[in-house]
Design an enzyme around this catalytic site. Sequence first.
Site, PDB file in Angstrom:
ATOM      1  N   VAL A 145       0.982  -1.153  -0.105  1.00 32.96           N
ATOM      2  CA  VAL A 145      -0.115   0.122  -0.049  1.00 32.96           C
ATOM      3  C   VAL A 145       0.943   1.111   0.037  1.00 32.96           C
ATOM      4  O   VAL A 145       0.764   1.943  -1.033  1.00 32.96           O
ATOM      5  CB  VAL A 145      -1.062   0.020   1.168  1.00 32.96           C
ATOM      6  N   CYS A 146       1.747   1.541   1.123  1.00 28.65           N
ATOM      7  CA  CYS A 146       2.324   2.882   1.279  1.00 28.65           C
ATOM      8  C   CYS A 146       3.664   2.780   0.489  1.00 28.65           C
ATOM      9  O   CYS A 146       3.951   4.089  -0.010  1.00 28.65           O
ATOM     10  CB  CYS A 146       2.763   2.735   2.686  1.00 28.65           C
TER      11      CYS A 146
END
Length: 194
Positions: A117-118
């Site tokens: 995600v990040c």
Amino acid sequence: MALNLFTPENTAVVLIDHQAGTVGWVRSTDRDELKANAFALAKAAKALDMPLILTTSLEEHAQGQILPEFAEIAPDEYANRIRRQGVVNAWDDPAFAAAVKDAGRRDLVIAGVTNDVCTVYPTLSALQDGHRVQVVADAGGSPSRLADDLALRRMEKAGAGLASTNMILTELAGSWTSPSGQKLIPIVGELIPA
């Protein structure tokens, strides 16, 4: 043919969401190793006078506070970290995008938690904006090995290099006899298992 390696002069280090909560979500790798590797990247940036950009997401929620060790390693960057309020792709946060632009470096070393995600979205955005990116896979992780593998494959397919912390540190050193190499020897030494 000469290699076009990352150097301290052309590279910035970007650490995304190394927070107490996000690190707790990692199941794809050893969390203590992940943290040690992220701290080594921050130490290297400081030792080599490279731009270091720290960003967090929703520190007051489940993601938690940024790991406190960064306050000791890089007090100014810790105090001035970009605190995103819900923006998943850090690149979409104007303050983060400005910090990367202000760093003035084409090459980015990126590590984040979680990779799926990040790390993945800012990496894809940085590549699209013309940066060269090396993702430091062992300074990040994901909730599962499959999620981590898919994220790393997606970033590599888009043009990012994949590296370990040791690979990045030795690339930046160039030679152990260089000024950079001399500064990185103790940082690399901390990562060698006893």
